[in-house]
Enzyme design. Sequence first.
Site, short mmCIF file in Angstrom:
data_model
loop_
_atom_site.label_atom_id
_atom_site.label_comp_id
_atom_site.label_asym_id
_atom_site.label_seq_id
_atom_site.Cartn_x
_atom_site.Cartn_y
_atom_site.Cartn_z
N HIS A 288 0.83 -1.25 -0.17
CA HIS A 288 -0.05 -0.30 0.41
C HIS A 288 1.01 1.07 0.33
CE1 HIS A 288 -2.53 3.11 1.22
NE2 HIS A 288 -4.48 2.49 1.25
N HIS A 331 0.64 2.73 11.86
CA HIS A 331 1.33 3.26 11.26
C HIS A 331 1.58 4.29 12.25
CE1 HIS A 331 -2.01 5.09 9.06
NE2 HIS A 331 -0.51 6.64 8.69
N GLU A 337 -2.69 14.29 11.22
CA GLU A 337 -4.20 14.25 10.64
C GLU A 337 -5.13 14.18 10.79
OE1 GLU A 337 -3.23 9.94 9.15
OE2 GLU A 337 -1.24 9.90 8.62
N TYR A 346 -15.24 4.86 4.39
CA TYR A 346 -13.98 4.76 4.30
C TYR A 346 -13.49 3.47 4.92
CZ TYR A 346 -8.85 5.76 5.43
OH TYR A 346 -7.25 6.26 5.41
N HIS A 361 -5.29 11.86 13.97
CA HIS A 361 -4.44 11.37 14.75
C HIS A 361 -3.24 12.29 14.42
CE1 HIS A 361 -6.87 7.94 12.84
NE2 HIS A 361 -7.44 8.27 14.28
N HIS A 367 -1.90 4.84 14.76
CA HIS A 367 -3.47 4.82 14.21
C HIS A 367 -3.67 3.39 12.83
CE1 HIS A 367 -2.24 8.03 12.47
NE2 HIS A 367 -2.61 7.56 11.05
#
Length: 433
Positions: A288, A331, A337, A346, A361, A367
């Site tokens: 990803h 991560h 964010e 989402y 976050h 998160h």
Amino acid sequence: MTIELEYMTGFGNEFETEALPGALPIGQFSPQKVKYDLYAEQFNVTAFTAPRCDNRRNWFYRIRPSVVQGEYEAIDNALVRSAPITEVITPPTMLRWDPVELPTEKTDFIDGLVTMAANGSVNGQAGIGIHIYVANSSMEGRYFCNADGELLFVPELGEIILHTECGKLAIKAGEIAVIPRGIKFSVELLTDSARGYICENYGHPYVLAERGPVGANGYANDRDFEYPIACFEDKEGDFELVTKFGGNLFRCDIGHSPFDVVAWTGNSAPYKYDLSRFNVINTVSFDHPDPSIFTVLTSPSGTPGVANIDFVVFPPRWMVAENTFRPPYYHRNMMSEFMGLIEGVYDAKEHGFIPGGSSLHNCMSPHGPEAEVFEKASNAELAPQRYENTLAFMFESRYIIQPTKFALEGKTRQPNYSQCWKAIKKKFNRSCE
């Protein structure tokens, strides 16, 4: 209700537009006399001596210069706040909110503006303010001006017209608009109610994200950004101008519409963009990629590659990564964010994160996918998958994002957000050696 307006295209172009023939001077900006007895007025959002590639300014040709207005007086800031946020202490806790409720009493854009968070310093011209707007009434006899930063509108519900000094922009869910610092505007509703997000950028004006090795095409293309054509009002009356300045709200009387610009030329005008035109770049092999591949607009800071604010969008797209955990990985990040959801679901948060809601976050706060999403994605058959009916976005900043008292203590906060990770199981198995 959908309204069709005419636009000029091209991000940051040097535009020229006139509502009356010959109103725009040719070959110079400030002739001794302007046609139609208009006044020439320069409008700058960067310093005079900023490099040519960064310099942004307009010349307006208007019925009255902007100095024709009353004396300002301070008014109640209501739920509007600016950085630094000092009314509450910012925790490292991961936070999430339900949508701000739509008003039942008559509420226009100014009255329905609520600050969720901010960072940096409004007077230091670094950082951002994050707001929610809710409204059920158009602005009548009122105009708004933000001297503290440019405003990025992200509608979630309803359709609005942003009537500005440069002309009109119509936007709805799935589109965005940016109004430069200092431009006067009003908000007209085309639907019974409207709600959306605003990122107030105190820092460098937004630019398009660099493409790097991607090459000359992809991401957001310059040609898809739309700018208004000149559209003036010659209207007198008892009006009110509300200005945000130094983090506070002020009002003054104004005896005419400030939308009296008959012609303008320059590169610092409001613009809109249809998010469905974002050309998504994604993996066709494995893993990803980092969310930076979804950056639409960025406000650079003094450190190369580290943004004052990035505006990132997660649109419908194909997911084909092989032998890969496809949702965003767990991560921790030095960037902070703030996320919002415009439509659908989402992929990393299938429950509790709904359109109109938001999450935060902060720097180094861990998160990632909730427990149920992790289990599903870890065991899914990895056929090509189309992510449909989804549109999420993120405001990502190098500075810690400080929630307001309203956000931390208000009824929209979800007090048990962290529970979505409690069911994550220990899977460690040494027998796999």
